[in-house]
Design a protein around this motif. Structure first.
Motif, PDB file in Angstrom:
ATOM      1  N   ASN A   4       0.863  -1.184   0.000  1.00 23.98           N
ATOM      2  CA  ASN A   4       0.000   0.000   0.000  1.00 23.98           C
ATOM      3  C   ASN A   4       0.899   1.232   0.000  1.00 23.98           C
ATOM      4  N   ASP A  35       0.376   4.189   0.251  1.00 20.83           N
ATOM      5  CA  ASP A  35      -0.027   5.239   1.190  1.00 20.83           C
ATOM      6  C   ASP A  35       0.297   4.880   2.636  1.00 20.83           C
ATOM      7  N   ASN A  36       0.789   3.660   2.864  1.00 25.56           N
ATOM      8  CA  ASN A  36       1.030   3.218   4.234  1.00 25.56           C
ATOM      9  C   ASN A  36       2.457   2.686   4.409  1.00 25.56           C
TER      10      ASN A  36
END
Length: 281
Positions: A106, A108-109
């Motif tokens: 991910n 974004d993570n």
């Protein structure tokens, strides 16, 4: 270039072009090829990279050289004492379990530095940093080796999907050759201290991947210096000192205190001005 494609900048080896490898390096040998013997090798193809695991032996013991060759021909390598290789093998199991517990990547993570999990190993004067990382090309385990006294950092980057295969290959080699690094296994003698006028001399016996050594330190109030004498030349070192002692004793018999010789095959009792002390760090 991303981390997964990076290695030990400027480090090259000729072995994998069939011309014999650079001998040991990184404190595992003296750089003289005839003193080094290759005992076994394994090759792994993991994604676009090839990894060679070579068990080698020289006068300082056994170790494993891990060499990575990327699709672009870039080469990098690290060196592991057998005991360190066993510790690394165990860490691979932990990293693999952690990797299996992760969900799909991910963007974004992801931490700013890309690190998902880290460990550190310490062996003599070497540190190994294990970092499971993620970048745009995927997840991978970067293993960096540094020398505490300075020098270049070397590293290999193992695709995360290959950690189990790499661990199993390492396990096979350790099963065949054991986890014994070689070298001295007994209890090292205690250190000694000698005071002469306003000087203090400390004699410390230590051991590292190069073998057993004696560090002789001269300490004054605002001055400290030291030399390191490998065990293999202690007898010669002693004979030179004994020779000078005899010559100076004949030239100035009244000025020599505690003279006498300690030739090979004999031993000398401690001088009254010396004392033993525990291991100094």
């Amino acid at each position: 270039m991303s981390d997964i494609g990076s290695g030990d900048e400027g480090l090259s080896s000729q072995k994998y072009h069939g011309q014999g490898m650079d001998a040991g390096g990184n404190n595992f040998d003296s750089g003289q090829q005839p003193q080094e013997q290759e005992l076994a090798t394994k090759m792994l193809q993991i994604q676009s990279k090839r990894f060679y695991l070579d068990v080698k032996q020289n006068r300082r013991g056994r170790f494993i050289k891990v060499a990575e060759i990327g699709a672009d021909g870039r080469r990098s390598q690290i060196f592991l004492a057998m005991s360190t290789a066993a510790e690394f093998r165990d860490h691979l199991s932990g990293f693999s379990d952690f990797y299996s517990s992760l969900g799909p990547p991910n963007p974004d993570n992801v931490p700013d530095d890309g690190k998902l999990k880290s460990e550190m190993m310490l062996k003599d004067n070497r540190r190994y940093y294990l970092d499971l990382k993620e970048n745009s090309r995927g997840r991978f385990l970067r293993v960096s080796q540094t020398i505490t006294r300075g020098g270049p950092r070397s590293q290999v980057a193992l695709p995360a999907q290959g950690m189990i295969e790499f661990r199993d290959a390492l396990t096979d080699l350790l099963d065949d050759f054991g986890t014994d690094d070689g070298g001295f296994k007994g209890e090292l003698p205690e250190g000694r201290h000698l005071r002469v006028d306003n000087k203090n001399f400390y004699f410390d016996i230590g051991q590292n991947n190069r073998g057993v050594y004696m560090k002789v330190s001269e300490v004054k109030s605002n001055f400290r210096t030291a030399i390191t004498v490998p065990e293999k030349c202690w007898a010669r070192f002693r004979d030179i000192l004994a020779d000078y002692t005899e010559k100076m004793g004949r030239a100035h018999p009244d000025s020599m205190q505690g003279g006498g010789s300690a030739r090979a095959g004999g031993s000398a009792a401690p001088h009254p001005d010396t004392e033993s002390f525990g291991a100094r760090t």
